[in-house]
Each structure stands twice: as C-alpha cells, then as structure tokens.
Design a protein around this motif. Structure first.
Motif, PDB file in Angstrom:
ATOM      1  N   GLY A   1       0.697  -1.265  -0.011  1.00 29.44           N
ATOM      2  CA  GLY A   1      -0.044   0.558   0.250  1.00 29.44           C
ATOM      3  C   GLY A   1       0.805   1.362   0.218  1.00 29.44           C
ATOM      4  N   ILE A   2       2.145   1.600   0.637  1.00 31.16           N
ATOM      5  CA  ILE A   2       2.798   2.391   0.957  1.00 31.16           C
ATOM      6  C   ILE A   2       3.766   2.157  -0.963  1.00 31.16           C
ATOM      7  N   MET A   3       3.613   0.987  -1.453  1.00 34.54           N
ATOM      8  CA  MET A   3       4.922   1.667  -2.312  1.00 34.54           C
ATOM      9  C   MET A   3       3.399   2.217  -3.523  1.00 34.54           C
ATOM     10  N   ALA A   4       2.063   1.313  -3.238  1.00 35.74           N
ATOM     11  CA  ALA A   4       0.937   2.175  -4.486  1.00 35.74           C
ATOM     12  C   ALA A   4       0.963   3.750  -3.494  1.00 35.74           C
ATOM     13  N   VAL A   5       0.888   4.476  -2.920  1.00 36.05           N
ATOM     14  CA  VAL A   5       1.429   5.145  -2.245  1.00 36.05           C
ATOM     15  C   VAL A   5       2.101   6.222  -2.615  1.00 36.05           C
ATOM     16  N   ILE A   6       3.559   6.273  -2.835  1.00 34.43           N
ATOM     17  CA  ILE A   6       4.368   6.740  -3.897  1.00 34.43           C
ATOM     18  C   ILE A   6       3.968   6.702  -5.177  1.00 34.43           C
ATOM     19  N   GLY A   7       3.758   5.899  -5.546  1.00 37.76           N
ATOM     20  CA  GLY A   7       3.042   5.890  -7.441  1.00 37.76           C
ATOM     21  C   GLY A   7       1.804   7.273  -7.372  1.00 37.76           C
ATOM     22  N   TYR A   8       1.025   6.641  -6.115  1.00 34.83           N
ATOM     23  CA  TYR A   8      -0.537   7.769  -6.526  1.00 34.83           C
ATOM     24  C   TYR A   8      -0.130   9.707  -6.569  1.00 34.83           C
ATOM     25  N   SER A   9       0.842   9.434  -5.147  1.00 36.44           N
ATOM     26  CA  SER A   9       1.344  10.650  -4.723  1.00 36.44           C
ATOM     27  C   SER A   9       2.411  11.132  -5.912  1.00 36.44           C
ATOM     28  N   LEU A  10       3.230  11.052  -6.463  1.00 29.95           N
ATOM     29  CA  LEU A  10       3.755  11.774  -7.808  1.00 29.95           C
ATOM     30  C   LEU A  10       2.790  11.740  -8.686  1.00 29.95           C
ATOM     31  N   ASN A  11       2.140  10.782  -9.348  1.00 25.35           N
ATOM     32  CA  ASN A  11       1.099  11.417  -9.875  1.00 25.35           C
ATOM     33  C   ASN A  11       0.783  12.815 -10.193  1.00 25.35           C
ATOM     34  N   ASP A  12      -0.252  13.254  -9.261  1.00 26.50           N
ATOM     35  CA  ASP A  12      -0.710  14.133  -8.257  1.00 26.50           C
ATOM     36  C   ASP A  12       0.415  15.537  -8.039  1.00 26.50           C
ATOM     37  N   THR A  13       1.720  15.534  -7.899  1.00 31.96           N
ATOM     38  CA  THR A  13       2.317  15.663  -7.353  1.00 31.96           C
ATOM     39  C   THR A  13       2.618  16.713  -8.839  1.00 31.96           C
ATOM     40  N   ILE A  14       3.092  15.410 -10.551  1.00 30.82           N
ATOM     41  CA  ILE A  14       3.718  16.223 -11.952  1.00 30.82           C
ATOM     42  C   ILE A  14       2.507  16.935 -12.092  1.00 30.82           C
ATOM     43  N   ILE A  15       1.150  15.998 -12.210  1.00 31.49           N
ATOM     44  CA  ILE A  15       0.098  16.992 -12.772  1.00 31.49           C
ATOM     45  C   ILE A  15      -0.133  18.631 -12.267  1.00 31.49           C
ATOM     46  N   VAL A  16       0.448  18.652 -10.746  1.00 28.06           N
ATOM     47  CA  VAL A  16       0.460  19.967 -10.337  1.00 28.06           C
ATOM     48  C   VAL A  16       1.683  20.744 -11.238  1.00 28.06           C
ATOM     49  N   TYR A  17       3.003  20.107 -10.629  1.00 26.85           N
ATOM     50  CA  TYR A  17       4.454  21.045 -11.563  1.00 26.85           C
ATOM     51  C   TYR A  17       4.058  20.911 -12.717  1.00 26.85           C
ATOM     52  N   ASP A  18       3.332  20.034 -13.645  1.00 23.07           N
ATOM     53  CA  ASP A  18       3.446  20.077 -15.580  1.00 23.07           C
ATOM     54  C   ASP A  18       2.588  21.832 -15.165  1.00 23.07           C
ATOM     55  N   ARG A  19       0.814  21.292 -14.551  1.00 26.95           N
ATOM     56  CA  ARG A  19       0.762  23.447 -14.853  1.00 26.95           C
ATOM     57  C   ARG A  19       1.676  23.858 -14.755  1.00 26.95           C
ATOM     58  N   ILE A  20       2.168  24.513 -13.423  1.00 31.30           N
ATOM     59  CA  ILE A  20       2.931  25.537 -12.504  1.00 31.30           C
ATOM     60  C   ILE A  20       3.968  25.901 -13.657  1.00 31.30           C
ATOM     61  N   ARG A  21       5.092  24.788 -14.024  1.00 34.64           N
ATOM     62  CA  ARG A  21       5.958  25.395 -15.349  1.00 34.64           C
ATOM     63  C   ARG A  21       4.781  25.431 -16.635  1.00 34.64           C
ATOM     64  N   GLU A  22       4.555  25.125 -16.913  1.00 29.53           N
ATOM     65  CA  GLU A  22       3.597  25.619 -18.032  1.00 29.53           C
ATOM     66  C   GLU A  22       3.497  27.692 -17.975  1.00 29.53           C
ATOM     67  N   ASN A  23       2.797  27.556 -16.418  1.00 32.14           N
ATOM     68  CA  ASN A  23       1.994  28.750 -16.232  1.00 32.14           C
ATOM     69  C   ASN A  23       3.257  30.134 -16.857  1.00 32.14           C
ATOM     70  N   ILE A  24       4.223  30.043 -15.902  1.00 31.79           N
ATOM     71  CA  ILE A  24       5.266  30.145 -15.691  1.00 31.79           C
ATOM     72  C   ILE A  24       5.899  30.564 -16.984  1.00 31.79           C
ATOM     73  N   ARG A  25       6.074  30.035 -18.121  1.00 27.29           N
ATOM     74  CA  ARG A  25       6.319  29.968 -19.399  1.00 27.29           C
ATOM     75  C   ARG A  25       5.610  30.347 -20.706  1.00 27.29           C
ATOM     76  N   LYS A  26       4.506  31.057 -19.528  1.00 26.53           N
ATOM     77  CA  LYS A  26       3.540  31.546 -20.208  1.00 26.53           C
ATOM     78  C   LYS A  26       2.930  33.066 -19.590  1.00 26.53           C
ATOM     79  N   SER A  27       3.131  33.243 -18.570  1.00 25.87           N
ATOM     80  CA  SER A  27       3.323  34.306 -17.778  1.00 25.87           C
ATOM     81  C   SER A  27       4.028  35.763 -17.721  1.00 25.87           C
ATOM     82  N   ARG A  28       2.867  36.492 -18.268  1.00 28.79           N
ATOM     83  CA  ARG A  28       4.651  37.673 -18.012  1.00 28.79           C
ATOM     84  C   ARG A  28       4.648  38.148 -16.895  1.00 28.79           C
TER      85      ARG A  28
END
Length: 302
Positions: free
Chosen positions: A184-211
């Motif tokens: 279960g803990i190993m599954a938590v690592i994968g789940y949490s990473l998936n959530d984190t990467i989705i947030v990171y991806d949007r943050i990176r995209e917004n940094i590049r687009k924002s003025r």
C-alpha cells in the motif's frame, strides 16, 4: 470558478506538516512498527475442513482459546485454512489449534504445522526497505530529467513526507505492519507522484506563459486549474478504498488503511508541500527559461 489562495496559507500548512512529521518520527523511534508475521516469523498451521468454514468464526474460536496475534486466511480451496501465529513453535501447537477449532463444528484435520524463522523476516524487511529507497531514487531521477532539479528535490521531500506520516500513524496506533501494508505504501508513492507531477506540469506551463514574476500567484493559478481533477481523482479513489475497508475483510484491512491515509496525505502534499516548497527553494523564471545572452553572436550573411 472560485480561486483559492493556497500559497497564502502555506505557512499554516507547513506548521501542520512539520507537527505531523515530528509526531510520526517520534512514534517510529519510540514505539516502533508493530511488525507482522511476514517480518518477525512465527508458526504456520495448515488445516483442512470437511465443509467450508467461516473465517470470522475461526478467529472467534482462536481468540476465546487464548491465542493472540494470529492471522486466518484461506489457502487455495475454500475448505483449506492457513492459521499464522506469532509465537514460538512447539510440537503440540498444531494439536492445540485443532482442539480449539473442533468443538461441535465440522471435522478439522491438521495438514502441517511449521515454524517460519526470523531470518526470512529479516530478509523481507531488508529487501522491502531497499525497494522503497530504489523507488524514491527513481522518482527523483525522473522528475529531475522531466522538469528541473528544484522540482525533483521538492517532489522527493513531498513523497518522503507522505511515507513518514503513514508509517508514523501505523507506529502510533500500533496497527500491524505486514507486506500488504508495504504494498500500500509503494502504491501511495506512485499515487502521490502522479498528483504532484500534474500540479508541477501546470505550474511550469504557467510560468512559461505568464508575463509576471509573482511566483505565489502563478502557483495558485496552476493549483486551482488542477484542483477539480485532483479532488475528483482523490474522491473516487477514497470511495473504493472505504469499500475495501468496510467490506474487504481482515486480510486487506490494514492495506486499505495505508492507502486511505496515503491518498489523503498525498493530496495534501501535492497542493501544499510539493508546490509551496518551490518557493522555499526560490524557483524563478530563469530556472525554466534561460535568459537570452545580451551579446549573442549572429551569423554573418553571405
């Protein structure tokens, strides 16, 4: 859609995370994990019933006969039962279990009774711990390659935060820790990473687009844009996990607890810990978009 000021509350979230982490580390250091038979070793008794028995009835009979720290599960067929006892092996332990379960019920035959040594438990513990470290190292390399090293460090801290809190709660409440909980803990690592990467991806995209260079504002925008997806995923996952918790039976009870705690901690950390730590590490626009050189050489036209 309403915009929430997540970064404005990051100090409160940091305090809550630090307190939970300190309590978890203290519980692990002082109380230790309540390791199950997979790690500590014990006695295994295999039984054959004339008719299909009720596992709950078997557990009740064993508890009434004075047995403690045991596990009961089917072993292949429904009338084949495996009883695992966390106690020292003796020649008559199989007969004691049969005697406790026979009574006026169906006939019970002893197939085997043997001891699983602590050496096997130590090997499982070492290998499982190494597996968790390798998984987290792989996560760090993946995030560093896909994003940037500051993202990788923050993601790794966030994942460690989730794992430590889940382990600490298991130590604090002395819930049994076995291989299903580790899974279960190993599954938590994968789940949490998936959530984190989705947030990171949007943050990176917004940094590049924002003025603008106001990082808290950019982070808030990215988190709010992914919030509905995060809550929908966490909510539906928790519905399934609560079904497993209440209806799944004794064998996966602690497994479902580890996942429920992990999903809650992972959702919280992907919003507050992983994203807010980027501010602590002073992520700036030039980390993702290198500044152009003022005296860049230009090719001469023929």
């Amino acid at each position: 859609m309403r915009q929430f000021d997540f970064m404005g509350k990051r100090r409160i979230a940091f305090i809550a995370s630090i307190v939970l982490t300190i309590v978890s580390v203290a519980a692990l250091a002082l109380l230790h994990l309540n390791l199950g038979l997979d790690f500590t070793g014990g006695t295994v008794v295999e039984l054959h019933y004339a008719t299909t028995p009720s596992l709950d009835d078997i557990r009740t009979l064993l508890a009434n006969s004075g047995f403690e720290n045991f596990q009961v599960q089917t072993f292949g067929a429904a009338d084949e039962i495996l009883v695992r006892l966390q106690q020292t092996f003796s020649n008559d332990v199989g007969a004691q279990v049969v005697s406790a379960l026979s009574g006026n019920g169906p006939q019970v035959d002893l197939i085997r009774a043997e001891y699983v040594g602590a050496q096997v438990g130590d090997q499982l513990r070492d290998q499982s711990g190494m597996g968790m470290l390798v998984a987290m190292a792989g996560v760090a390399l993946y995030v560093a390659f896909r994003f940037q090293y500051k993202f990788a460090l923050c993601a790794l801290i966030s994942l460690a935060h989730d794992v430590v809190i889940v382990l600490g709660l298991f130590a604090l409440f002395q819930w049994e820790f076995d291989l299903t909980v580790l899974a279960g803990i190993m599954a938590v690592i994968g789940y949490s990473l998936n959530d984190t990467i989705i947030v990171y991806d949007r943050i990176r995209e917004n940094i590049r687009k924002s003025r603008i260079d106001d990082m808290p504002t950019i982070f808030n925008e990215g988190i709010n844009q992914t919030l509905s997806r995060t809550l929908a995923t966490s909510g539906t996952t928790l519905l399934v996990l609560f079904a497993l918790f209440f209806l799944g039976g004794d064998m996966i009870h602690n497994f479902s607890i580890s996942l429920i705690l992990g999903v809650v901690a992972g959702t919280f950390s992907s919003i507050y810990v992983a994203a807010a730590l980027l501010l602590v590490f002073k992520l700036e626009r030039h980390d993702l978009i290198p500044a152009k050189k003022e005296n860049a050489e230009t090719e001469e036209l023929p």
